[in-house]
Design a protein around this motif. Structure first.
Motif, short mmCIF file in Angstrom:
data_model
loop_
_atom_site.label_atom_id
_atom_site.label_comp_id
_atom_site.label_asym_id
_atom_site.label_seq_id
_atom_site.Cartn_x
_atom_site.Cartn_y
_atom_site.Cartn_z
N LEU A 89 0.72 -1.25 0.11
CA LEU A 89 -0.08 0.20 0.05
C LEU A 89 0.85 1.26 0.09
CD1 LEU A 89 -2.81 1.18 0.14
CD2 LEU A 89 -2.74 1.12 2.72
N GLU A 90 2.07 1.18 0.83
CA GLU A 90 2.73 2.28 0.85
C GLU A 90 3.53 2.76 -0.44
OE1 GLU A 90 2.88 4.48 3.31
OE2 GLU A 90 1.43 3.27 4.46
N LEU A 91 3.68 1.69 -1.22
CA LEU A 91 4.36 2.04 -2.60
C LEU A 91 3.35 2.95 -3.41
CD1 LEU A 91 5.46 -1.29 -4.37
CD2 LEU A 91 6.79 0.56 -4.18
N THR A 92 2.16 2.78 -3.46
CA THR A 92 1.20 3.57 -4.37
C THR A 92 0.95 4.85 -3.36
OG1 THR A 92 0.00 1.59 -5.01
CG2 THR A 92 -1.05 3.72 -5.05
N LEU A 93 0.78 4.74 -2.11
CA LEU A 93 0.50 5.99 -1.50
C LEU A 93 1.83 6.92 -1.53
CD1 LEU A 93 -0.73 4.78 1.99
CD2 LEU A 93 -2.09 6.16 0.42
N GLY A 94 2.96 6.32 -1.41
CA GLY A 94 4.29 7.25 -1.74
C GLY A 94 4.30 7.65 -3.14
N LEU A 95 3.92 7.27 -4.18
CA LEU A 95 4.02 7.98 -5.38
C LEU A 95 2.82 8.93 -5.56
CD1 LEU A 95 5.07 7.45 -8.18
CD2 LEU A 95 3.34 5.86 -8.77
N ALA A 149 -6.01 -8.81 -2.90
CA ALA A 149 -6.90 -8.03 -3.85
C ALA A 149 -7.41 -6.90 -2.96
CB ALA A 149 -8.04 -9.32 -4.03
N LEU A 150 -7.80 -7.26 -1.80
CA LEU A 150 -8.21 -6.07 -0.58
C LEU A 150 -7.26 -4.83 -0.61
CD1 LEU A 150 -9.95 -4.76 1.69
CD2 LEU A 150 -8.35 -5.85 3.03
N THR A 151 -6.12 -5.07 -0.74
CA THR A 151 -5.09 -4.11 -0.65
C THR A 151 -5.16 -3.57 -2.13
OG1 THR A 151 -3.75 -5.33 0.67
CG2 THR A 151 -2.65 -3.42 -0.32
N ARG A 152 -5.05 -3.97 -3.13
CA ARG A 152 -5.29 -3.51 -4.33
C ARG A 152 -6.25 -2.49 -4.28
NH1 ARG A 152 -3.45 -7.82 -9.16
NH2 ARG A 152 -3.53 -5.88 -10.28
N GLY A 153 -7.53 -3.13 -4.03
CA GLY A 153 -8.71 -2.32 -4.01
C GLY A 153 -8.49 -1.06 -3.37
N LEU A 154 -8.06 -0.91 -2.30
CA LEU A 154 -7.78 0.36 -1.34
C LEU A 154 -6.68 1.35 -2.07
CD1 LEU A 154 -7.09 -1.38 2.04
CD2 LEU A 154 -9.21 -0.48 1.20
N GLU A 155 -6.23 0.98 -3.18
CA GLU A 155 -5.42 1.68 -3.82
C GLU A 155 -6.09 2.58 -4.86
OE1 GLU A 155 -1.26 -0.71 -3.63
OE2 GLU A 155 -2.55 -1.01 -5.41
N ALA A 156 -7.46 2.16 -5.21
CA ALA A 156 -8.35 2.89 -5.92
C ALA A 156 -8.54 4.23 -5.60
CB ALA A 156 -9.52 2.29 -6.22
N ASP A 157 -8.81 4.66 -4.22
CA ASP A 157 -9.21 5.91 -3.68
C ASP A 157 -8.17 6.36 -2.64
OD1 ASP A 157 -10.43 8.32 -3.00
OD2 ASP A 157 -12.10 7.25 -1.84
N LEU A 158 -7.55 7.18 -3.11
CA LEU A 158 -6.33 7.81 -2.22
C LEU A 158 -6.46 9.14 -1.72
CD1 LEU A 158 -3.33 5.83 -3.74
CD2 LEU A 158 -4.73 5.27 -1.72
N THR A 159 -7.67 9.65 -1.99
CA THR A 159 -8.03 11.06 -1.75
C THR A 159 -7.60 11.45 -0.23
OG1 THR A 159 -10.32 10.62 -1.32
CG2 THR A 159 -9.68 11.42 -3.35
N ASP A 160 -7.94 10.47 0.56
CA ASP A 160 -7.29 10.54 1.82
C ASP A 160 -6.36 9.45 2.39
OD1 ASP A 160 -6.94 10.62 4.81
OD2 ASP A 160 -8.99 10.58 5.37
N PRO A 161 -4.98 9.75 2.52
CA PRO A 161 -4.16 8.60 2.53
C PRO A 161 -4.38 7.78 3.83
CG PRO A 161 -2.92 10.64 2.65
CD PRO A 161 -4.43 11.00 2.31
N ASP A 162 -4.79 8.43 4.95
CA ASP A 162 -5.12 7.52 6.21
C ASP A 162 -6.33 6.52 6.07
OD1 ASP A 162 -2.99 8.69 7.53
OD2 ASP A 162 -4.10 10.79 8.12
N LEU A 163 -7.16 6.90 5.24
CA LEU A 163 -8.45 5.88 4.99
C LEU A 163 -7.88 4.55 4.59
CD1 LEU A 163 -11.41 5.84 5.36
CD2 LEU A 163 -11.85 6.70 3.18
N PRO A 164 -7.09 4.64 3.34
CA PRO A 164 -6.85 3.25 2.86
C PRO A 164 -5.99 2.51 4.19
CG PRO A 164 -5.68 4.71 1.60
CD PRO A 164 -6.64 5.53 2.61
N ARG A 165 -5.21 3.32 4.96
CA ARG A 165 -4.33 2.52 5.90
C ARG A 165 -5.41 1.87 6.97
NH1 ARG A 165 -0.96 7.43 5.25
NH2 ARG A 165 0.81 6.82 4.26
N GLN A 166 -6.32 2.62 7.27
CA GLN A 166 -7.24 2.33 8.39
C GLN A 166 -8.24 1.17 7.80
OE1 GLN A 166 -7.55 3.24 11.69
NE2 GLN A 166 -8.67 1.29 11.67
N ARG A 167 -8.57 1.22 6.61
CA ARG A 167 -9.31 0.08 5.97
C ARG A 167 -8.49 -1.21 6.11
NH1 ARG A 167 -12.49 3.61 1.46
NH2 ARG A 167 -14.32 4.04 2.90
#
Length: 186
Positions: A89-95, A149-167
């Motif tokens: 997840l952090e790969l995508t969040l970092g980008l 797959a869950l992790t990949r799905g969480l990468e679809a919406d990164l408007t709030d970077p803390d939300l995918p981490r929490q999810r």
């Protein structure tokens, strides 16, 4: 060939790609950012696409190293899985943090590094399965596929970077809770 020079080129390529996007980045940009001449850069990478592929290999390798270390830790299954999947997840969040061109870079990734991405996902799935082996038994690989797959799905919406981490934390906790029997530690 010097690995230090290749590292400098790939670091420069990341800076250029994240600053300008792939389409607008030139080999002159990469050479200037690396503090090298363009002919010197061509001794290490064939072209901009090759630089992007090598950069992706480096990023995937670093993420897998981090994921393997997390999987081998003495933490709980839940903590290990959160850290292993967090590496992806952090790969995508970092980008997204580093570049307003993240969508272009990720789109190009599918075209230029699809095979590398698939190999990375397969290997990450194996790392997740190994971290789950004791808790999930023969279902470890299937559960690992769901978690990746869950992790990949969480990468679809990164408007709030803390939300995918929490999810991700919530999703991993729910899956692990479903694997354990009452009274067993997770």
């Amino acid at each position: 060939m010097s690995t230090d020079r290749l590292d400098a080129i790939l670091t420069a390529a990341y800076e250029c790609f994240t600053r300008h996007g792939i389409r607008r980045t030139t080999m002159d940009d990469i050479a200037a950012a690396a503090g090298m001449s363009r002919p010197a850069v061509y001794q290490y990478v064939r072209n901009k696409d090759d630089a992007y592929r090598r950069l992706a290999e480096r990023l995937f390798a670093a993420s897998l190293t981090q994921a393997r270390a997390a999987a081998a830790s003495d933490d709980t299954v839940t903590q290990r899985l959160q850290a292993v999947l967090g590496a992806k997840l952090e790969l995508t969040l970092g980008l997204h943090r580093d570049s307003r061109h993240a969508a272009e870079l990720l789109d190009a990734s599918g075209k230029l590094t699809g095979d590398l991405s698939e190999a990375y996902t397969r290997e990450l799935t194996e790392v997740v399965a190994s971290a789950l082996a004791e808790a999930a038994g023969p279902r470890a690989h299937a559960v690992a596929e769901v978690l990746v797959a869950l992790t990949r799905g969480l990468e679809a919406d990164l408007t709030d970077p803390d939300l995918p981490r929490q999810r991700l934390r919530d999703g991993v906790a729910l899956v692990v809770a479903g694997l354990t029997r009452p009274g067993e530690p997770s």
